[in-house]
Write a protein that holds these residues in place. Structure first.
Motif, PDB file in Angstrom:
ATOM      1  N   GLY A 127       0.815  -1.211   0.000  1.00 55.62           N
ATOM      2  CA  GLY A 127       0.000   0.000   0.000  1.00 55.62           C
ATOM      3  C   GLY A 127       0.845   1.254   0.000  1.00 55.62           C
ATOM      4  N   ARG A 128       1.855   1.287   0.851  1.00 59.01           N
ATOM      5  CA  ARG A 128       2.767   2.440   0.890  1.00 59.01           C
ATOM      6  C   ARG A 128       3.510   2.583  -0.430  1.00 59.01           C
ATOM      7  N   ASP A 131       1.125   4.120  -3.032  1.00 64.11           N
ATOM      8  CA  ASP A 131       0.950   5.559  -2.824  1.00 64.11           C
ATOM      9  C   ASP A 131       2.120   6.339  -3.421  1.00 64.11           C
ATOM     10  N   GLU A 132       3.323   5.866  -3.129  1.00 61.98           N
ATOM     11  CA  GLU A 132       4.506   6.569  -3.614  1.00 61.98           C
ATOM     12  C   GLU A 132       4.629   6.442  -5.128  1.00 61.98           C
ATOM     13  N   ARG A 135       2.528   8.931  -6.981  1.00 63.23           N
ATOM     14  CA  ARG A 135       3.143  10.263  -6.958  1.00 63.23           C
ATOM     15  C   ARG A 135       4.294  10.349  -7.966  1.00 63.23           C
ATOM     16  N   VAL A 174      -8.125   4.257  -8.982  1.00 62.73           N
ATOM     17  CA  VAL A 174      -7.606   3.432  -7.888  1.00 62.73           C
ATOM     18  C   VAL A 174      -8.627   2.367  -7.529  1.00 62.73           C
ATOM     19  N   ARG A 183      -9.502   5.696   0.739  1.00 60.13           N
ATOM     20  CA  ARG A 183      -8.705   6.866   1.141  1.00 60.13           C
ATOM     21  C   ARG A 183      -7.669   7.195   0.068  1.00 60.13           C
ATOM     22  N   ARG A 184      -7.068   6.157  -0.492  1.00 51.46           N
ATOM     23  CA  ARG A 184      -6.065   6.366  -1.549  1.00 51.46           C
ATOM     24  C   ARG A 184      -6.716   7.014  -2.775  1.00 51.46           C
ATOM     25  N   ARG A 187      -7.466  10.639  -2.073  1.00 52.79           N
ATOM     26  CA  ARG A 187      -6.272  11.469  -1.921  1.00 52.79           C
ATOM     27  C   ARG A 187      -5.454  11.589  -3.208  1.00 52.79           C
ATOM     28  N   LEU A 188      -5.369  10.484  -3.978  1.00 51.96           N
ATOM     29  CA  LEU A 188      -4.418  10.431  -5.083  1.00 51.96           C
ATOM     30  C   LEU A 188      -5.036  10.111  -6.445  1.00 51.96           C
ATOM     31  N   GLU A 216     -10.335  16.068   1.507  1.00 49.03           N
ATOM     32  CA  GLU A 216      -9.117  16.406   0.773  1.00 49.03           C
ATOM     33  C   GLU A 216      -9.314  17.619  -0.129  1.00 49.03           C
TER      34      GLU A 216
END
Length: 317
Positions: A127-128, A131-132, A135, A174, A183-184, A187-188, A216
């Motif tokens: 998951g982390r 997210d990265e 980006r 997503v 949430r992802r 946010r993204l 957000e």
């Protein structure tokens, strides 16, 4: 609401082949579908045989891009933490440039631990990583001299090209069922991409997404992939055309959107009311002809009816 169709890149019906993938892609364009979609797995374990012979999604879409002119080209969904984000950024940007800006990138965290282990990827922190990675994609698609310092990726003052045709890059959808996935997306993502959710569950997840996106300061689209089984409807129509009123119909797939034309249309309307703006069909089928017939019936008897109703309702207002 836009309508898409999954390409037969893995055996959810007749065995996938180059010819069948191309046939469905061309038919989708001719029938007025808005998008075609490829799924993703790289090295699943032997106890997941359905995904073991899946055509690689980005390669497939690159091939389909050269054989079509209008339909959008999407991944539903690419397991981004299995790959290096810079390589994906380059592949997707190239595909967008070559296709004239038709790419939609659906991404997900993945769900098969054995597949991550086989590829030397970190399942626990996927998951982390995702997210990265998102980006990183957005940065590379928009900055002339990108630099990034994160946990999984570090680079500075590099050059990246070609840039996507779509400003800032293709939309990123997503996928996922969990609150972390919502949430992802809030946010993204440009949209949340649900898979085979309906009824109260779909309404609840969309409501939660909207709350999270509002926090957000963002607006996020809602997209949905559904298994659609029109085989009982096709069988009933064949029998009716032969003058037979009753017959034995194929057993519909559990959990699929199925039934009469009215029942299937009701399921699509339900998605529309929930806020879904892009509806993607994975048609169950036993033969290529059945797949194409399902696509035709869905477009002519379901989609055209709903669009006509929407126009009439707008006129009454």
């Amino acid at each position: 609401m836009e309508i898409g169709v999954c390409l037969p890149t893995f055996p959810f019906g007749a065995s996938p082949t180059r010819e069948r993938i191309l046939e469905v892609a061309r038919a989708a364009e001719e029938m007025g579908y808005d998008s075609v979609w490829a799924s993703d797995h790289l090295l699943p374990p032997a106890n997941r045989p359905r995904y073991g012979t899946l055509f690689e999604c980005l390669t497939t879409l690159a091939y389909v891009a050269g054989q079509t002119r209008r339909v959008r080209l999407g991944t539903s969904v690419l397991v981004l933490p299995l790959r290096h984000a810079v390589e994906v950024a380059k592949q997707v940007a190239t595909l967008d440039a070559l296709s004239g800006g038709r790419v939609i990138l659906g991404v997900g965290a993945g769900w098969i631990p054995e597949e991550f282990a086989a590829l030397g990827a970190d399942f626990r922190h996927r998951g982390r990583h995702l997210d990265e990675a998102i980006r990183v994609l957005r940065l590379l698609w928009s900055e002339p001299r990108p630099s990034f310092a994160g946990t999984f990726y570090q680079f500075r003052d590099v050059l990246f090209g070609p840039l996507p045709v779509q400003p800032g890059g293709p939309p990123i959808w997503v996928g996922g069922y969990t609150d972390a996935a919502l949430r992802r997306a809030a946010r993204l993502g440009d949209a949340w991409h649900g898979d085979d959710v309906a009824g109260a569950q779909l309404a609840s997840m969309v409501a939660r997404l909207r709350v999270l996106a509002a926090r957000e300061g963002r607006t996020v689209g809602v997209t949905l992939r559904r298994t659609v089984d029109l085989r009982p409807l096709l069988a009933a129509e064949r029998l009716a055309s032969a003058g037979v009123q009753d017959g034995r119909f194929p057993t519909p797939t559990a959990g699929a959107l199925t039934g009469s034309a009215d029942e299937v249309a009701a399921g699509v309307r339900e998605a529309l009311r929930a806020g879904v703006d892009h509806f993607i069909c994975q048609f169950e089928h036993a033969t290529s002809d059945e797949h194409l017939a399902s696509m035709r019936v869905f477009q002519q008897e379901i989609v055209d009816r709903i669009r006509s109703e929407t126009i009439q309702e707008g006129g009454r207002r």
